[in-house]
Scaffold this active site. Structure first.
Site, PDB file in Angstrom:
ATOM      1  N   GLU A 227      31.993  40.430  40.858  1.00 18.24           N
ATOM      2  CA  GLU A 227      31.602  41.170  42.056  1.00 18.24           C
ATOM      3  C   GLU A 227      31.141  42.574  41.695  1.00 18.24           C
ATOM      4  OE1 GLU A 227      34.928  41.024  44.732  1.00 18.24           O
ATOM      5  OE2 GLU A 227      34.928  38.839  44.742  1.00 18.24           O
TER       6      GLU A 227
ATOM      7  N   CYS B 275      29.208  50.051  42.083  1.00 22.64           N
ATOM      8  CA  CYS B 275      30.449  49.900  41.336  1.00 22.64           C
ATOM      9  C   CYS B 275      30.357  48.548  40.629  1.00 22.64           C
ATOM     10  CB  CYS B 275      31.597  49.939  42.337  1.00 22.64           C
ATOM     11  SG  CYS B 275      33.183  49.489  41.676  1.00 22.64           S
TER      12      CYS B 275
ATOM     13  N   CYS C  82      40.843  40.400  34.005  1.00 22.23           N
ATOM     14  CA  CYS C  82      41.298  41.602  33.304  1.00 22.23           C
ATOM     15  C   CYS C  82      42.668  41.304  32.716  1.00 22.23           C
ATOM     16  CB  CYS C  82      41.399  42.775  34.281  1.00 22.23           C
ATOM     17  SG  CYS C  82      41.869  44.326  33.491  1.00 22.23           S
TER      18      CYS C  82
ATOM     19  N   CYS D 291      47.693  44.939  36.270  1.00 23.38           N
ATOM     20  CA  CYS D 291      48.208  45.853  37.295  1.00 23.38           C
ATOM     21  C   CYS D 291      48.671  45.041  38.515  1.00 23.38           C
ATOM     22  CB  CYS D 291      47.131  46.864  37.696  1.00 23.38           C
ATOM     23  SG  CYS D 291      46.513  47.788  36.284  1.00 23.38           S
TER      24      CYS D 291
ATOM     25  N   CYS E 284      46.566  44.561  41.784  1.00 22.22           N
ATOM     26  CA  CYS E 284      45.152  44.268  41.588  1.00 22.22           C
ATOM     27  C   CYS E 284      44.831  42.786  41.697  1.00 22.22           C
ATOM     28  CB  CYS E 284      44.749  44.793  40.214  1.00 22.22           C
ATOM     29  SG  CYS E 284      43.086  44.332  39.761  1.00 22.22           S
TER      30      CYS E 284
ATOM     31  N   GLY F 108      37.780  44.372  35.755  1.00 26.53           N
ATOM     32  CA  GLY F 108      37.919  44.539  34.313  1.00 26.53           C
ATOM     33  C   GLY F 108      38.178  45.964  33.878  1.00 26.53           C
TER      34      GLY F 108
ATOM     35  N   LEU G  42      45.163  56.061  37.965  1.00 25.74           N
ATOM     36  CA  LEU G  42      46.515  56.623  37.756  1.00 25.74           C
ATOM     37  C   LEU G  42      47.560  55.903  38.614  1.00 25.74           C
ATOM     38  CD1 LEU G  42      47.764  58.969  36.083  1.00 25.74           C
ATOM     39  CD2 LEU G  42      47.699  60.311  38.191  1.00 25.74           C
TER      40      LEU G  42
ATOM     41  N   ASN H 152      44.261  48.009  49.593  1.00 22.85           N
ATOM     42  CA  ASN H 152      43.502  47.024  50.330  1.00 22.85           C
ATOM     43  C   ASN H 152      44.051  45.632  49.984  1.00 22.85           C
ATOM     44  OD1 ASN H 152      41.419  45.864  51.672  1.00 22.85           O
ATOM     45  ND2 ASN H 152      39.875  46.336  50.131  1.00 22.85           N
TER      46      ASN H 152
ATOM     47  N   CYS I   6      38.515  50.296  42.997  1.00 24.13           N
ATOM     48  CA  CYS I   6      38.981  49.835  41.698  1.00 24.13           C
ATOM     49  C   CYS I   6      40.264  49.029  41.864  1.00 24.13           C
ATOM     50  CB  CYS I   6      39.264  51.020  40.791  1.00 24.13           C
ATOM     51  SG  CYS I   6      39.941  50.517  39.228  1.00 24.13           S
TER      52      CYS I   6
HETATM   53  S1  SF4 Z   1      43.370  47.707  38.336  1.00 26.98           S
HETATM   54 FE1  SF4 Z   1      41.701  47.703  36.824  1.00 26.98          FE
HETATM   55  S2  SF4 Z   1      42.772  47.720  34.858  1.00 26.98           S
HETATM   56 FE2  SF4 Z   1      44.292  47.096  36.368  1.00 26.98          FE
HETATM   57  S3  SF4 Z   1      44.261  44.838  36.315  1.00 26.98           S
HETATM   58 FE3  SF4 Z   1      42.842  45.566  37.907  1.00 26.98          FE
HETATM   59  S4  SF4 Z   1      40.847  45.637  36.964  1.00 26.98           S
HETATM   60 FE4  SF4 Z   1      42.370  45.574  35.332  1.00 26.98          FE
END
Ligand code: SF4
Length: 349
Positions: free
Chosen positions: A97, A110, A117, A121, A124, A164, A221, A296, A339
């Site tokens: 995406e 973006c 990835c 996180c 995410c 990623g 962060l 989100n 992100c």
């Molecule tokens: S927030 Fe960024 S670094 Fe962390 S798992 Fe998601 S894509 Fe990867």
């Protein structure tokens, strides 16, 4: 075929193209520049129509045989409140995406740098299924090309904040930047490009030593103390906050530049008064701006989105502590344009 493999045009810098043209057809920089201009400036993928190529039918025929573009195909485009999300299906069926965000005087795309990835996180969507593979240069360039094709020269900024970790695919990201920056092509100025990392020490060091210094660096962060950050972002265990700060303090930041810190606000988790105090303290002595992004939630997310009131309250806490913040509007929340917020529909399909 003449025994030479086909060239994927989006994979090549202008210099590399010139080398190939010389090796294959005895042509060089002049034709490479003409092809680059036609492809990226005129946005026409049929480079046999580039004037200096069209004037040489034999060359045009050989190029038609030897060149191709493989970067996937946009299979879905969704718009909400001016934010446009593109889903691209790659040649191997994986999906990535990218998102185009409207700014006051321009648009920003973006882009993704990996399929999935491996940073893991917790908040995410992309990281949920781990890393499938790195994106090729052509697959990164293709995202910017599609956005430029759709929005024209208004599309002037690129941020690597999609799916990623860009520093986990360092060489391809840097080469893709080389291609999109080329003045004969998309001509995206380096100061209009931001690379965002979750905190890969080796990537930051390499970037500091060899990366073009005009490119901006952003850090994802999302927490103000090690306990919380290690819980939300496992990478923090290998580069805790104090070490990250030491690394950033030695980073050769250009005059008038600052670090952009992305902070996804997760209500009740990282947005309490003590977090504002810790964050303000952490950012002391670091030229910085904090990009506050409302969380989100994707499907089955363990967290919820902050309400408008909660967003305001945390923003005010930060402002009172003199944190330099840049609050992103919640426009596009449904499109997950932030992100760590992309990828819910991605590569499993
Ligand atoms: S927030 Fe960024 S670094 Fe962390 S798992 Fe998601 S894509 Fe990867």
């Amino acid at each position: 075929m003449n025994g030479l493999i086909q060239m994927n045009l989006f994979e090549l810098t202008c210099q590399e193209l010139a080398v190939e043209l010389r090796r294959r057809y005895g042509k060089g920089s002049y034709h490479a520049a003409a092809i680059f201009r036609h492809l990226y400036h005129e946005l026409d993928a049929d480079v046999s129509r580039a004037p200096s190529v069209a004037a040489a039918p034999h060359l045009a025929a050989r190029l038609a045989r030897d060149l191709h573009i493989a970067c996937g195909r946009v299979v879905l485009e969704k718009e909400q409140a001016g934010v446009v999300k593109f889903v691209t299906r790659l040649e191997d069926g994986a999906q990535i995406e990218s998102v185009v965000l409207p700014m006051v005087h321009h648009r920003t795309v973006c882009v993704s740098s990996q399929v999935g990835c491996r940073m893991g996180c917790r908040f995410c969507e992309t990281g949920k299924n781990g890393l499938a593979r790195n994106l090729e240069v052509a697959e990164i360039v293709g995202q910017v090309y599609a956005a430029r094709k759709r929005f024209g020269p208004e599309l002037r900024n690129v941020v690597f904040m999609g799916m990623g970790e860009p520093f986990d695919n360092y060489d391809n990201v840097l080469k893709a930047i080389d291609v999109i920056n080329d003045q004969r092509g998309l001509d995206i100025a380096l100061r209009r490009i931001t690379v965002s990392t979750a905190g890969l020490a080796e990537g930051i060091r390499k970037f500091a030593a060899a990366g073009p210094p005009l490119i901006k660096l952003a850090i994802s962060l999302n927490a103000s103390n090690d306990r919380l950050r290690s819980e939300l972002m496992p990478i923090n265990r290998s580069l805790p906050l104090d070490k990250l700060k030491t690394l950033l303090r030695s980073y050769p930041l250009k005059k008038k530049y600052y670090f952009l810190f992305a902070y996804v606000q997760i209500p009740g988790v990282n947005d309490q008064p003590e977090h504002a105090v810790q964050l303000a303290h952490y950012l002391e002595q670091l030229p910085s701006k904090v990009n506050l992004i409302p969380f989100n939630p994707g499907p089955n997310s363990p967290y919820r989105a902050p309400s408008e009131k909660e967003s305001e309250r945390f923003r005010d806490l930060l402002i009172r502590r003199r944190v330099n913040i840049q609050q992103r509007s919640t426009r596009g929340r449904e499109l997950m344009a932030a992100c760590g917020q992309l990828g819910s529909t991605a590569y499993s399909q």
